[in-house]
Design an enzyme around this catalytic site. Sequence first.
Site, PDB file in Angstrom:
ATOM      1  N   ASP A 225       0.852  -1.192   0.000  1.00 42.68           N
ATOM      2  CA  ASP A 225       0.000   0.000   0.000  1.00 42.68           C
ATOM      3  C   ASP A 225       0.887   1.242   0.000  1.00 42.68           C
ATOM      4  OD1 ASP A 225      -1.803  -2.068   0.397  1.00 42.68           O
ATOM      5  OD2 ASP A 225      -3.079  -0.902   1.741  1.00 42.68           O
TER       6      ASP A 225
ATOM      7  N   LYS B 189      -6.869   3.541  -2.987  1.00 50.32           N
ATOM      8  CA  LYS B 189      -7.247   3.470  -1.569  1.00 50.32           C
ATOM      9  C   LYS B 189      -7.446   4.880  -1.028  1.00 50.32           C
ATOM     10  CE  LYS B 189      -5.143   1.930   2.835  1.00 50.32           C
ATOM     11  NZ  LYS B 189      -4.004   1.152   3.399  1.00 50.32           N
TER      12      LYS B 189
ATOM     13  N   LYS C 232     -10.335   0.542  -2.337  1.00 54.30           N
ATOM     14  CA  LYS C 232     -10.295   0.171  -0.920  1.00 54.30           C
ATOM     15  C   LYS C 232     -10.726   1.367  -0.091  1.00 54.30           C
ATOM     16  CE  LYS C 232      -7.215  -1.224   2.876  1.00 54.30           C
ATOM     17  NZ  LYS C 232      -5.906  -1.798   3.254  1.00 54.30           N
TER      18      LYS C 232
END
Length: 247
Positions: free
Chosen positions: A99, A173, A207
């Site tokens: 990430d 995300k 996400k």
Amino acid sequence: MDIKNYLDSTYLKTALQAGVSEEQNDLLIVNCIQEAIDEQFKLVMIRPEKVSLAYRMRADQDSQIKIGTVIDFPEGKASIDEKLDEAKEAIAAGADDLDFVCNYQEFKNGQVDLLKHEILLGTQLGLTHHKVVKWIIEVAELTDKEIIQICSLIKNVVVKHFNQEQLASVFVKSSTGFFKTQDNLPNGATVDTIKMMLENAAPLPVKAAGGVRTYQEAVAMIDLGVKRIGTSGAKEIASGQRTKDEY
């Protein structure tokens, strides 16, 4: 629907941030990893220096849980080379998901080509090693227009340079969960923000991270179309309780 398949159980605090000793924080991390294994969540998300610990615990218990970590966390200001070096170390330690905090500050400053290059090289590294890559855009620091633009940029880079089968492994995300907002405004996923991300990142998955604190809120996010939810209260959410954690 098994909501556990959507939950990235997360613990990213340092001892200082948690207000505990290093030994106590290490125990909290071990407990987070063990809980994720026991509850069979999709993934456990920890800092890079703890990936090898999670890898050993997973192997010892023959667990199928995925291990994720954050790159250039939480500000995303490092150089591309520094980001890639950190990601390579995480891969070597056993991470499944990377990430990255994208350099949203440079994007806001108009350095679009820098961000495109970062997205390309980071994604390339992850996919070459068969990892899932997620790009954190820190929605609380962006205007609605900037959210739309940065999601579109990430999508366009990935769609242009990678094949159709790889797209499901590259997420956009929402948040780090560590950004401090003024006037206690939300710093993570909101319904409106997630809708914008879904509309402009597709076909890349999204996400939702930060701000999801109940089972009902998690289901609502899944119904919108998100594929992962990052939370430090995964067990409470999965059991129908409200998590008191900030992330």
